[in-house]
Every structure is written in structure tokens, then in C-alpha cells.
Design an enzyme around this catalytic site. Structure first.
Site, PDB file in Angstrom:
ATOM      1  N   GLY A 106     134.922  30.371 -24.909  1.00  0.00           N
ATOM      2  CA  GLY A 106     135.149  31.287 -23.705  1.00  0.00           C
ATOM      3  C   GLY A 106     134.076  31.612 -23.041  1.00  0.00           C
ATOM      4  O   GLY A 106     133.919  32.832 -22.407  1.00  0.00           O
ATOM      5  N   LYS A 123     134.453  15.087 -22.767  1.00  0.00           N
ATOM      6  CA  LYS A 123     134.950  15.974 -23.780  1.00  0.00           C
ATOM      7  C   LYS A 123     135.547  15.353 -25.058  1.00  0.00           C
ATOM      8  O   LYS A 123     136.639  15.154 -25.126  1.00  0.00           O
ATOM      9  CB  LYS A 123     136.087  16.889 -23.248  1.00  0.00           C
ATOM     10  CG  LYS A 123     136.502  18.156 -24.214  1.00  0.00           C
ATOM     11  CD  LYS A 123     135.690  19.356 -24.083  1.00  0.00           C
ATOM     12  CE  LYS A 123     136.230  20.704 -24.817  1.00  0.00           C
ATOM     13  NZ  LYS A 123     135.644  21.743 -24.784  1.00  0.00           N
ATOM     14  N   GLY A 178     130.787  20.245 -25.362  1.00  0.00           N
ATOM     15  CA  GLY A 178     131.364  20.467 -26.869  1.00  0.00           C
ATOM     16  C   GLY A 178     132.289  21.425 -26.979  1.00  0.00           C
ATOM     17  O   GLY A 178     132.883  21.978 -26.063  1.00  0.00           O
ATOM     18  N   LYS A 197     131.358  27.143 -20.589  1.00  0.00           N
ATOM     19  CA  LYS A 197     130.902  25.824 -20.712  1.00  0.00           C
ATOM     20  C   LYS A 197     131.632  24.894 -19.816  1.00  0.00           C
ATOM     21  O   LYS A 197     130.627  24.100 -19.033  1.00  0.00           O
ATOM     22  CB  LYS A 197     131.263  25.236 -22.164  1.00  0.00           C
ATOM     23  CG  LYS A 197     130.518  25.981 -23.292  1.00  0.00           C
ATOM     24  CD  LYS A 197     130.527  25.242 -24.680  1.00  0.00           C
ATOM     25  CE  LYS A 197     132.124  25.080 -25.119  1.00  0.00           C
ATOM     26  NZ  LYS A 197     132.599  26.393 -25.312  1.00  0.00           N
ATOM     27  N   THR A 198     132.873  24.961 -19.616  1.00  0.00           N
ATOM     28  CA  THR A 198     133.638  24.135 -18.621  1.00  0.00           C
ATOM     29  C   THR A 198     133.298  24.362 -17.183  1.00  0.00           C
ATOM     30  O   THR A 198     133.094  23.316 -16.587  1.00  0.00           O
ATOM     31  CB  THR A 198     135.132  24.396 -19.066  1.00  0.00           C
ATOM     32  OG1 THR A 198     135.386  24.075 -20.435  1.00  0.00           O
ATOM     33  CG2 THR A 198     136.203  23.339 -17.912  1.00  0.00           C
ATOM     34  N   LEU A 199     132.931  25.590 -16.972  1.00  0.00           N
ATOM     35  CA  LEU A 199     132.591  25.810 -15.488  1.00  0.00           C
ATOM     36  C   LEU A 199     131.209  25.165 -15.193  1.00  0.00           C
ATOM     37  O   LEU A 199     130.978  24.723 -14.441  1.00  0.00           O
ATOM     38  CB  LEU A 199     132.313  27.429 -15.582  1.00  0.00           C
ATOM     39  CG  LEU A 199     131.880  27.835 -14.123  1.00  0.00           C
ATOM     40  CD1 LEU A 199     132.640  27.475 -12.873  1.00  0.00           C
ATOM     41  CD2 LEU A 199     131.632  29.576 -14.159  1.00  0.00           C
ATOM     42  N   PRO A 223     127.336  33.891 -11.184  1.00  0.00           N
ATOM     43  CA  PRO A 223     128.134  35.171 -11.140  1.00  0.00           C
ATOM     44  C   PRO A 223     129.767  35.069 -11.785  1.00  0.00           C
ATOM     45  O   PRO A 223     130.124  33.803 -12.163  1.00  0.00           O
ATOM     46  CB  PRO A 223     128.364  35.606  -9.601  1.00  0.00           C
ATOM     47  CG  PRO A 223     128.445  34.199  -9.143  1.00  0.00           C
ATOM     48  CD  PRO A 223     127.663  33.245  -9.792  1.00  0.00           C
TER      49      PRO A 223
END
Length: 482
Positions: A271, A291, A361, A274-276, A444
Site C-alpha cells: 500500500g 505484474k 512486485g 508501487k502501482t501509481l 504528492p
């Protein structure tokens, strides 16, 4: 006589007595062997050892690989024919080992090695950066270059004793960790660490005789001019003030050749964003996205679908996961709930054409995958530079520095850190300085994460070329703030 021939002749003359006096060399070889084993090797590695001397590193590695299931194909080399002959005679029982007289600065072997290693040989190179480039060029994709060398600060007590008696040390110009770090070749990122090894001697003259016995005689070069009375006084001072104890500053470097173009995005925890970051990079580079292990699809959309939508990627650039699991747990735990076992050895990067790839990851570095294999093991196998995503908030310094240490201990290349959250100059600068890493960007907290926000953030990411060449966000000033 060339410099390499002169070095070879000096060490060759010491071949018969080398092992008896090489206590520090034996210690350093053992520690380098431990680092190599921690970094990981394939089951049947091709190994090239340079500057092998009488075989201290050869022995250390051989004993650690014995019974481990590894079947190495080993080429042991040294610039001194006498050293090679001694090593061949005393280690003829080593399986799949060939011995070769070779100058590591001008290697005469073909490439494709999984490991190239050398302990305390680099300090004799006349052109370190060029030699490192040549050796790295002999690595197979994902191969490891593991070396140790003397660093600046070695023999500090001895040099202090010389100066106190009006004598000027003239030791070789030894590099510090920052210089060594800057000399790694392109196409991958390596890391150096330094430590001090102490060796006590019965007397000052015993210290100099020990150096001479291993072919590293510094006594004549170390004193200019060679004044016998002043030298005797320096030896007595070395005994009186420093107990005839010499410091060896040892640098250990691990460099892994990348398997392709792209990055592995990991985080200091789950959380963390990473995905962002993966979506921003995929958008900025028009990259493929993968992924490999997707968990938690019972509670949220898969990251492949999310990144494809946010980064506006065509379907063919979103590579299928190796494994998709329902529970929002570690891959190992989620697989156990479904009664399946993940085949870690079967997780391989899918074809993605000529474009770069962004791999994301699951969780952090030490997330279990299967049978003792962690996420960090997958990073080591893929050998892509890692982008570490961290929070900008309180507590991030500890988590980020620990993650960086774990990556470097495995020889995994680190491209840089991306910080998520409210800007914090103190946290950013501490991570940058103590982690010896680039802060690539500071993102941000977005009010709304959609394709438009990703377009904006992607424009501030370093280009892939700049990232691979180490020209991303510079160390000073630090990374881009949105």
C-alpha cells in the site's frame, strides 16, 4: 617489462610462501564468498575468477558450493604463471575447473559467465574503469561481478608513523567507495561497501616482512627517501603507538548485468504506491507492464487492469501475470488457501518485444513466494534496476535504508527512490545521503488518481536513457517535486 608482468613476477616469487602469510587475504576471500552465495547463483554457473593467486577465494567458494546442488564450470586465472601452477597442483581435485594464466585487464576468454570474481586483485589494475567494463562485458545477462579491493585509509597507522618521523608515504593511490561507485560500467548498477580488517603483528618489521612474503612489498615504495635510521624510528613508533596493528580498508563491490531494458518497481511495504509509480513509468516510457504475482483480486481490481487503464497502454503491452490469487495476502499464503503451489522457477519474464518493461512486485522485498523464495529472489533473477517506492512520512528513513541495504547485499541494482506523500526535506535528504541513492521524484497525494493525473506525473519521471546512464534526478539538487 609491462606493469602486469612486473606484478606477476613479484607475486610469482612469493607463490611458495604466500598461503602461510595471507591471513587478511584469507579472511577477505571468505567474506567475499559469503556475499556471492547470498547474492545467489544458478544451478550450473559458469565462473571466471581473476587474480586467483594460490586459490584462497577458489577454496572458499568451492567449500560453500559443495553439497549445495550447484555444478559450477570454473575457470581460475592469475597474471602470474607460478601462482597458476601452484593452484593447479594443490587444487587439481576441484571438479570442472580449468587453470589459465591471464591478465585480467586484457581477458582472453569468451563471455557468458554467471559469475566473475576476484579478491584483492583490483588494486593492481593500471586502468580500473576500463577493466571493469571489459569484465562486465563478459557477463551473461543477469550475471554477477563480485570483487574486493584495498580502499583509501588502508595502512593509516603505518603511514602516520612514517610521517611522524619525517618520511613521506608513497603508497598506491587507493580509491574510496565514492570513486569505485562512479567507475561501474553502464547497463546496470552496482554497489560498494567498505569495512576495516585489522591484522596484528609481533613487530613493525614483521609487518613489512609479511607484505613482502605475499608479494605486496610496500617498504621500498613507502619511504621517500629511504633513510634507515628514520625508518627504524617509524617502525618503533608503529609498535609503541599502534601495537604493530595494520588496518586494511576493504571495499566489496557487487554488480549485476541487467537482463534487459526497464525497471522492477518494489516498495518498503504494501500500500505504499508501487502501482501509481509503475503506471507513471509505463506511461512515460510507453513501456510494457508486468505484474508477475497478483493477489487480492477478491477485494479489488488487479493491478494489471489498473495500470493498463491509468497509463493508457494497449492490451498487448500489459503482460499476463504468472499467477493470480484471490486473497489479499502474500503469494505463498494466498496460494496455500487455494491449495496450489507457486512454481518459483517457472516465473520468467514474458516476451515484450523491443520496448522496455516495468515489472511490479507484490508487497515489499521479503514477501514469501514459495519454498523459501522471497520477492527479493525474483528481483535478483530478473536483474533489472530497482525503483524503490517509499512513503515521505515519519518512519520512512529506517524502512527505506533497510530495504536499500538488503538490495545491495544481494547485488541487485538500485536505480533510485520515489517518495510518495507530503514533501519532507529532512526525510528526503537523509534517504539520499545515508542511502547513497538518487531520489528520482517526490509524488504528492493526488485528490483523484486517473489517467490525467498519471499523464501529469509521467512528465516528471526521468527518461529511461537518463535512468540507465545514472543521469536521472541528480544527487544535488535532489529529485523532482510535483
Amino acid at each position: 617489462m609491462s606493469r602486469a608482468q612486473a606484478v606477476g613476477a613479484r607475486f610469482g616469487a612469493a607463490a611458495d610462501r604466500y598461503d602461510h602469510h595471507a591471513a587478511v587475504q584469507r579472511t577477505v576471500a571468505a567474506r567475499l564468498a559469503d556475499r556471492i552465495l547470498a547474492a545467489g547463483l544458478p544451478a550450473a554457473p559458469r565462473i571466471l575468477e581473476f587474480g586467483a593467486g594460490t586459490g584462497l577465494l577458489t577454496d572458499a567458494l568451492h567449500s560453500r558450493l559443495a553439497g549445495s546442488g550447484h555444478a559450477p564450470d570454473w575457470t581460475v586465472t592469475d597474471v602470474s604463471p607460478a601462482m597458476v601452477a601452484r593452484s593447479r597442483a594443490t587444487r587439481a581435485g576441484h571438479a570442472a575447473t580449468r587453470f589459465l594464466s591471464m591478465d585480467a585487464e586484457r581477458p582472453s576468454v569468451r563471455g557468458g559467465y554467471d559469475l566473475i570474481c576476484g579478491s584483492l586483485a583490483m588494486q593492481w589494475f593500471s586502468d580500473r574503469p576500463a577493466t571493469l567494463r571489459r569484465l562486465a562485458g563478459l557477463l551473461a545477462p543477469g550475471g554477477l561481478l563480485a570483487v574486493s579491493t584495498l580502499c583509501s585509509g588502508s595502512f593509516a597507522a603505518w603511514h602516520a608513523a612514517l610521517r611522524a618521523e619525517g618520511l613521506q608515504p608513497a603508497a598506491p593511490d587507493l580509491p574510496g567507495a565514492a570513486v569505485l561507485q562512479a567507475e561501474w560500467p553502464g547497463g546496470g548498477v552496482g554497489a560498494w561497501s567498505c569495512e576495516t580488517v585489522l591484522q596484528a603483528h609481533q613487530s613493525g618489521i614483521g609487518f613489512l616482512r609479511g607484505l613482502r612474503a605475499v608479494g605486496a612489498d610496500l617498504s621500498r615504495a613507502d619511504v621517500r627517501p629511504a633513510e634507515p635510521l628514520a625508518l627504524r624510528r617509524a617502525l618503533r613508533r608503529f609498535e609503541r603507538e599502534h601495537a604493530a596493528t595494520a588496518e586494511y580498508r576493504i571495499g566489496t563491490g557487487l554488480f549485476r548485468r541487467s537482463v534487459g531494458s526497464g525497471v522492477f518497481v518494489t516498495g518498503t511495504g504494501t500500500g505504499i504506491g508501487k502501482t501509481l509509480v509503475a503506471a507513471c513509468l509505463a506511461r512515460a516510457w510507453n513501456a510494457a507492464y508486468w505484474k508477475p504475482l497478483q493477489t487480492g483480486i477478491d477485494t479489488e481490481a488487479g493491478d494489471s487492469e489498473t495500470v493498463g487503464r491509468l497509463a493508457r497502454l494497449p492490451p498487448e503491452q500489459v503482460l499476463p501475470p504468472a499467477c493470480v490469487l484471490r486473497a489479499p495476502l502474500s503469494p505463498e499464503a494466498a496460494a496455500a488457501l487455494e491449495g496450489v503451489a507457486i512454481d518459483f522457477d517457472g516465473i520468467r519474464l514474458p516476451p515484450h518485444g523491443d520496448r522496455p518493461v516495468v515489472v511490479e512486485g507484490a508487497g515489499g522485498l521479503m514477501v514469501p513466494i514459495a519454498d523459501g523464495a522471497m520477492m527479493i529472489d525474483l528481483m535478483a533473477r530478473l536483474a533489472l534496476p530497482v525503483v524503490l517506492v517509499a512513503s515521505s512520512m515519519l518512519g520512512t528513513i529506517n524502512h527505506t535504508l533497510l530495504s536499500l541495504e538488503a538490495l545491495r547485499a544481494r547485488g541487485i541494482p538500485v536505480a533510485g527512490v520515489v517518495l510518495n506523500g507530503p514533501p519532507s526535506d529532512g526525510n528526503r535528504d537523509a534517504i539520499r545521503r545515508y542511502g547513497r541513492v538518487r531520489v528520482l521524484a517526490e509524488l504528492p497525494m493526488f485528490d483523484r488518481v486517473d489517467a490525467a493525473a498519471i499523464d501529469q506525473a509521467a512528465g516528471w519521471m526521468p527518461s529511461l536513457r537518463r535512468l540507465e546512464e545514472g543521469e536521472g534526478a541528480a544527487l544535488d539538487p535532489p529529485g523532482t517535486r510535483l
